[in-house]
Enzyme design. Structure first.
Site, PDB file in Angstrom:
ATOM      1  N   HIS A  41       1.367   4.356  -2.799  1.00 24.81           N
ATOM      2  CA  HIS A  41       1.253   5.805  -2.829  1.00 24.81           C
ATOM      3  C   HIS A  41       2.187   6.430  -3.371  1.00 24.81           C
ATOM      4  CE1 HIS A  41      -2.297   6.441  -0.146  1.00 24.81           C
ATOM      5  NE2 HIS A  41      -2.121   5.849   0.273  1.00 24.81           N
ATOM      6  N   HIS A  87       0.902  -1.180  -0.025  1.00 25.33           N
ATOM      7  CA  HIS A  87      -0.177  -0.049   0.309  1.00 25.33           C
ATOM      8  C   HIS A  87       0.817   1.352  -0.003  1.00 25.33           C
ATOM      9  CE1 HIS A  87      -3.519   2.217   1.284  1.00 25.33           C
ATOM     10  NE2 HIS A  87      -2.560   3.211   1.780  1.00 25.33           N
ATOM     11  N   GLU A  88       1.944   1.229   0.726  1.00 25.13           N
ATOM     12  CA  GLU A  88       2.784   2.541   0.913  1.00 25.13           C
ATOM     13  C   GLU A  88       3.538   2.671  -0.422  1.00 25.13           C
ATOM     14  OE1 GLU A  88       2.567   4.399   3.329  1.00 25.13           O
ATOM     15  OE2 GLU A  88       1.175   3.101   4.523  1.00 25.13           O
ATOM     16  N   GLU A 133      -6.350   6.623  -1.237  1.00 28.92           N
ATOM     17  CA  GLU A 133      -6.273   5.513  -0.429  1.00 28.92           C
ATOM     18  C   GLU A 133      -6.858   4.512  -1.284  1.00 28.92           C
ATOM     19  OE1 GLU A 133      -4.749   5.385   2.222  1.00 28.92           O
ATOM     20  OE2 GLU A 133      -4.524   7.363   3.120  1.00 28.92           O
TER      21      GLU A 133
END
Length: 270
Positions: free
Chosen positions: A133, A129-130, A188
């Site tokens: 981003h 997920h990071e 997100e």
């Protein structure tokens, strides 16, 4: 690779595990509002990313190469030091906050207390997920705003010119301001999608993304002003994000019911 941007931290929960709390500090000694206007490039984001991470590495306890946290993280991500065009380096902060972040310069930092409650697949999903981003360039504006706050620039003076060199105190303030940044529900959701695709492409168990969010939902229950809720108050909540992952896994034929998800009673990093 899309344009690279700076860091994001999404998991702002805390947990009662004995460790040093991350020390972001309070900086002083900023320049005047008469600073020149600013053009903020991807190269600036990368440069400031490295400065910020270097500062945090110096101001927090970093797990050593033989520490169980480092050994576990390297075992999980050793083959992902180059991921989707990013050259990554990994370290663990031995702190009580439950969090993780990835940065434009390739730095990935995972907090020990996150590793204490997450399984291997859940950690893979969180870091995926990071990285999402970073790849989706969500945080360039957030980093620019953090820089401007640290350098005491105002919005009217941000249209052109170059990024100035910050002193150590300002870098600390920039890191602090960056950690307060928030991202949209859309951003997100897109990072969640990147994480799921990362898990699927590498043949990891995508259900790990579901159970990670279920655990974060459990952490947020009954609290009203925790760092976790402040970080997520403008984002989809963890339960909804977990259900979105479940729906996609079912569609892909990858869903395996994990049963009731609960927080572990003992640390998962040995």
């Amino acid at each position: 690779m899309k344009k690279i941007t700076l860091c994001l931290m999404i998991l702002g929960a805390t947990h009662s595990i004995t460790a040093q709390k991350i020390n972001l500090g309070k900086a002083a000694g900023v320049v005047t509002k008469g600073a020149k206007a600013l053009t903020f490039s991807n190269e600036d984001a990368i440069k400031l990313s490295k400065e910020s991470v270097d500062w945090m590495d110096k101001n927090n306890q970093v797990a050593g190469p033989k520490d169980p946290y480092t050994v576990r993280l390297n075992k999980l991500f050793g083959k992902h030091k180059s991921q989707d065009g990013l050259n990554l380096n990994y370290k663990v902060y031995k702190v009580k906050d439950i969090n993780a972040f990835a940065c434009a310069d390739g730095s990935v930092r995972v907090f020990s207390s996150l590793m204490d409650i997450m399984t291997d697949d859940e950690i893979l999903a969180v870091i995926g997920h990071e990285i999402g981003h970073v790849k989706n360039q969500d945080t360039k504006d957030a980093m620019k705003a953090a820089y401007m706050k640290a350098a005491a620039l105002d919005a009217a003076s941000s249209a052109s010119a170059t990024v100035a060199t910050l002193n150590d105190s300002q870098v600390g303030k920039m890191a602090n301001a960056f950690l307060d940044a928030s991202h949209s529900k859309k951003q997100e959701s897109e990072a969640d999608t990147y994480s799921y695709d990362f898990m699927k492409a590498n043949k990891y168990d995508v259900v790990g993304a579901y159970t990670a969010f279920k655990k974060l939902a459990l952490l947020s229950e009954g609290s009203t002003q925790t760092g976790f809720e402040k970080m997520f108050n403008s984002h989809p909540d963890s339960e909804k994000r977990a259900q979105a992952i479940k729906k996609r896994a079912e569609k892909d034929g990858l869903w395996k019911d994990p049963g009731t998800v609960s927080l572990p009673k003992t640390k998962l990093t040995k």
